[in-house]
Enzyme design. Structure first.
Site, PDB file in Angstrom:
ATOM      1  N   SER A 182       7.848   4.140  -1.386  1.00 59.38           N
ATOM      2  CA  SER A 182       7.379   4.766  -0.157  1.00 59.38           C
ATOM      3  C   SER A 182       7.090   6.255  -0.375  1.00 59.38           C
ATOM      4  CB  SER A 182       8.422   4.546   0.949  1.00 59.38           C
ATOM      5  OG  SER A 182       7.892   4.837   2.221  1.00 59.38           O
TER       6      SER A 182
ATOM      7  N   ASP B  59       3.921  -5.098   5.518  1.00 62.77           N
ATOM      8  CA  ASP B  59       4.654  -3.830   5.458  1.00 62.77           C
ATOM      9  C   ASP B  59       4.537  -3.178   6.823  1.00 62.77           C
ATOM     10  OD1 ASP B  59       5.477  -1.170   5.110  1.00 62.77           O
ATOM     11  OD2 ASP B  59       4.754  -1.070   3.043  1.00 62.77           O
TER      12      ASP B  59
ATOM     13  N   HIS C  59       8.712  -3.757   3.655  1.00 58.65           N
ATOM     14  CA  HIS C  59       8.536  -2.422   3.080  1.00 58.65           C
ATOM     15  C   HIS C  59       9.536  -2.081   1.974  1.00 58.65           C
ATOM     16  CE1 HIS C  59       7.330   1.717   2.751  1.00 58.65           C
ATOM     17  NE2 HIS C  59       8.550   2.140   3.033  1.00 58.65           N
TER      18      HIS C  59
END
Length: 247
Positions: free
Chosen positions: A92, A191, A221
């Site tokens: 991320s 996601d 995610h």
């Protein structure tokens, strides 16, 4: 544990380093399994706890994005001082930080999982103003298909930190053309945190001629703790072995 992780490396891969980075509002918990897998394989691993994380969302609200980058760059530089070859990896926001290091330093390769460069929530573009009237919003953590696990993310997301994150994203996007190292991207088909536009920007702007995307069909995610984690672990290790002499 929401603590940094370091391993000196051993065997044939003791001089091969991997700097690993967790995501926004999260902690090293999300990357612990991956880091331990790489360390068990023999790689030297350095995973920092980023400034403003692992404490409170109020602390994160006071932390500039440059401090997140400083901490991860220091982890990379520490490995570079004692290893022959160093890779960077991130989840991320950690993916954005890994790409930024790759733009500014001679890394041998980049592995990112659901890398963040853009936002799902349109309100993020107004975070510079919203932070004065709205201190925090509901958490974005623990987006996983697998039940019963937690990444140890904050229960609230500070709007001031979202503003910092938007500045980090913009700065990193501008540097992407300087990323020339082989790049492996793991992307969840579902996601709920990072939109597909992040991946499209990465593919469009990096200068690397070796960019591979592996879809993750059974994870959300935080895929490093989800059903596809073993795939991420094994495929990334193979990627590191293949690119030992990429620089």
């Amino acid at each position: 544990m929401a603590q940094s992780f370091r391993s000196p490396g051993h065997g044939d891969y003791s001089k091969i380093g991997v700097a690993v980075c967790h995501g926004f509002t999260g902690s090293p918990i999300s990357m612990r399994g991956w880091s331990e897998y790489l360390a068990d394989t023999g790689f030297a691993v350095n995973m920092p706890l980023l400034a403003g994380h692992g404490t409170s969302w109020q602390e994160l609200a006071k932390t500039p994005w440059q401090h997140w980058y400083r901490d991860f760059e220091a982890a990379y530089l520490e490995l570079a001082a004692r290893c022959d070859t160093v890779f960077v990896a991130g989840l991320s926001m950690g993916g954005a930080l890994a790409l930024r290091v790759a733009a500014l330093h001679p890394v041998a390769g980049v592995v990112v999982v659901n890398p963040g460069l853009t936002f799902n929530d349109n309100r993020a573009k107004y975070s510079g103003l919203l932070k004065y009237v709205l201190k925090s919003v509901p958490a974005i953590g623990d987006d996983m298909k697998l039940q019963g696990v937690s990444e140890g993310a904050y229960t609230r997301t500070p709007v001031a930190a979202v503003h910092q994150l938007s500045q980090l994203f913009q700065n990193t996007i501008e540097l992407l053309p300087r990323v020339t190292a082989p790049t492996l991207v793991f992307r969840s088909t579902v996601d709920n945190v990072v939109p597909d536009s992040s991946l499209e920007l990465l593919k469009q702007k990096v200068s690397s001629t070796d960019v591979k995307v592996i879809p993750l069909e059974n994870s959300y995610h935080v895929a490093t703790m989800d059903n596809d984690a073993p795939l991420i672990f094994s495929q990334s290790a193979d990627f590191f072995r293949r690119n030992l002499h990429a620089i």
